[in-house]
Design a protein around this motif. Structure first.
Motif, PDB file in Angstrom:
ATOM      1  N   CYS A  59      -5.718  -0.488   1.749  1.00  0.00           N
ATOM      2  CA  CYS A  59      -5.401  -1.018   0.469  1.00  0.00           C
ATOM      3  C   CYS A  59      -3.899  -0.760   0.313  1.00  0.00           C
ATOM      4  O   CYS A  59      -3.287  -1.293  -0.807  1.00  0.00           O
ATOM      5  CB  CYS A  59      -6.396  -0.932  -0.788  1.00  0.00           C
ATOM      6  SG  CYS A  59      -6.120   0.678  -1.531  1.00  0.00           S
ATOM      7  N   GLY A  60      -3.050  -0.193   1.160  1.00  0.00           N
ATOM      8  CA  GLY A  60      -1.752   0.037   1.244  1.00  0.00           C
ATOM      9  C   GLY A  60      -1.256   1.113   0.075  1.00  0.00           C
ATOM     10  O   GLY A  60      -0.429   0.946  -0.557  1.00  0.00           O
ATOM     11  N   ASN A  61      -2.201   1.941   0.177  1.00  0.00           N
ATOM     12  CA  ASN A  61      -1.699   3.403  -0.857  1.00  0.00           C
ATOM     13  C   ASN A  61      -1.959   2.981  -2.311  1.00  0.00           C
ATOM     14  O   ASN A  61      -1.191   3.554  -3.173  1.00  0.00           O
ATOM     15  CB  ASN A  61      -0.758   3.791  -0.452  1.00  0.00           C
ATOM     16  CG  ASN A  61      -0.632   4.866   0.732  1.00  0.00           C
ATOM     17  OD1 ASN A  61      -1.805   5.271   1.282  1.00  0.00           O
ATOM     18  ND2 ASN A  61       0.336   4.805   1.743  1.00  0.00           N
ATOM     19  N   ASN A  62      -2.725   1.845  -2.624  1.00  0.00           N
ATOM     20  CA  ASN A  62      -2.688   1.726  -4.063  1.00  0.00           C
ATOM     21  C   ASN A  62      -4.184   2.266  -4.714  1.00  0.00           C
ATOM     22  O   ASN A  62      -4.737   2.886  -3.911  1.00  0.00           O
ATOM     23  CB  ASN A  62      -2.970   0.356  -4.216  1.00  0.00           C
ATOM     24  CG  ASN A  62      -1.509  -0.613  -3.971  1.00  0.00           C
ATOM     25  OD1 ASN A  62      -0.551  -0.413  -4.738  1.00  0.00           O
ATOM     26  ND2 ASN A  62      -1.798  -1.548  -2.702  1.00  0.00           N
TER      27      ASN A  62
ATOM     28  N   VAL B 180      -5.172  -4.321  -4.433  1.00  0.00           N
ATOM     29  CA  VAL B 180      -4.429  -4.586  -3.036  1.00  0.00           C
ATOM     30  C   VAL B 180      -3.369  -5.564  -3.574  1.00  0.00           C
ATOM     31  O   VAL B 180      -3.338  -6.089  -4.463  1.00  0.00           O
ATOM     32  CB  VAL B 180      -5.377  -5.276  -2.215  1.00  0.00           C
ATOM     33  CG1 VAL B 180      -6.462  -4.170  -1.780  1.00  0.00           C
ATOM     34  CG2 VAL B 180      -6.089  -6.501  -2.769  1.00  0.00           C
ATOM     35  N   THR B 181      -2.499  -5.653  -2.821  1.00  0.00           N
ATOM     36  CA  THR B 181      -1.370  -6.658  -2.887  1.00  0.00           C
ATOM     37  C   THR B 181      -1.772  -7.861  -2.416  1.00  0.00           C
ATOM     38  O   THR B 181      -2.882  -8.067  -1.520  1.00  0.00           O
ATOM     39  CB  THR B 181       0.069  -6.166  -2.086  1.00  0.00           C
ATOM     40  OG1 THR B 181      -0.372  -5.841  -0.582  1.00  0.00           O
ATOM     41  CG2 THR B 181       0.523  -5.022  -2.777  1.00  0.00           C
TER      42      THR B 181
ATOM     43  N   ILE C   2      -2.553  -8.858   1.408  1.00  0.00           N
ATOM     44  CA  ILE C   2      -3.559  -8.121   2.292  1.00  0.00           C
ATOM     45  C   ILE C   2      -4.857  -9.143   2.285  1.00  0.00           C
ATOM     46  O   ILE C   2      -5.420  -9.498   1.161  1.00  0.00           O
ATOM     47  CB  ILE C   2      -3.909  -6.736   1.529  1.00  0.00           C
ATOM     48  CG1 ILE C   2      -2.597  -5.793   1.846  1.00  0.00           C
ATOM     49  CG2 ILE C   2      -5.110  -6.406   2.496  1.00  0.00           C
ATOM     50  CD1 ILE C   2      -2.846  -4.626   1.159  1.00  0.00           C
TER      51      ILE C   2
END
Length: 235
Positions: A218-221, A158-159, A162
């Motif tokens: 997770c934001g498309n990670n 995750v960035t 987040i």
């Protein structure tokens, strides 16, 4: 004709004839080929070794030869032969599964029984191997003694902006029975955070749905789900 055959098939365990030795070694080879086939057909890992299967065949057959050579009057020499047969087994590699060691003993027991029994009783070795083989097949194919739930290792990135505790909490509540955060690691020069969880899914049939929601959260990670049997599901 029967008298002629009796001259070849003697029940005297202390003096096996040449034809008896050849037959015993041949029977041992066939039975240990079946042991290797049983091992291959019931293997469930990802590091199957053809060399190990060959070793099962060789060990069982060689043990039969050893027992035939040392077989003599009384049980003392047979006992010595059994001790010698077990003492020669030394492996130079680590066994990946405990069942690999069990198959070594199955192979050796097959070789010992064929070498020690007179030809008229070799059917005992066949029957005993059939019983053991049936038990192994039932254990493997029936998935007996498996855990009621399949546990997984979950790794996500995750960035740093987040709040993973808040974002992942509703997903875990919906799809898992138990979750434990195992590690938090900074990655990509501190721009990302990699999390590792131990999870127990409440319904393993919803893995795809669980993975989809985790990826969105997770934001498309990257999301990687690894079962205890080594099967990876990643996006």
């Amino acid at each position: 004709m029967l008298a002629f055959l009796d001259s070849f098939f003697t029940d005297n365990p202390s003096a096996p004839s040449a034809i008896e030795i050849i037959i015993a070694v041949s029977v041992s080879l066939v039975l240990n080929l079946l042991v290797a086939l049983l091992y291959k057909s019931t293997y469930r890992g990802k590091s199957y070794s053809q060399d190990y299967a060959h070793t099962l065949v060789i060990i069982g057959t060689v043990v039969t030869i050893i027992i035939l050579i040392v077989r003599g009057e009384g049980g003392g020499q047979i006992a010595f032969g059994m001790f010698a047969a077990f003492s020669i087994i030394r492996f130079r590699r680590n066994m990946n599964q405990a069942r690999d060691l069990a198959f070594i003993f199955v192979s050796m027991a097959t070789g010992l029984s064929v070498g020690a029994l007179p030809l008229s009783q070799l059917w005992l070795a066949v029957v005993l191997l059939a019983i053991v083989g049936l038990a192994v097949v039932l254990l493997a194919k029936g998935d007996l003694f498996a855990p009621t739930r399949v546990s997984h290792n979950l790794r996500v990135r995750v960035t740093n902006d987040i709040n993973y505790d808040e974002v992942f909490a509703p997903i875990f509540a919906q799809y898992t029975e138990d979750v434990s955060l195992r590690s938090v690691e900074s990655s990509q020069a501190g721009m990302m955070t990699e999390l590792r969880y131990g999870v127990t899914l409440s319904d393993s049939r919803k893995i795809a749905e669980f993975m989809e929601k985790m990826q969105v959260a997770c934001g498309n990670n990257r999301v990687l789900l690894t079962t205890l049997r080594g099967n990876d599901l990643g996006v």
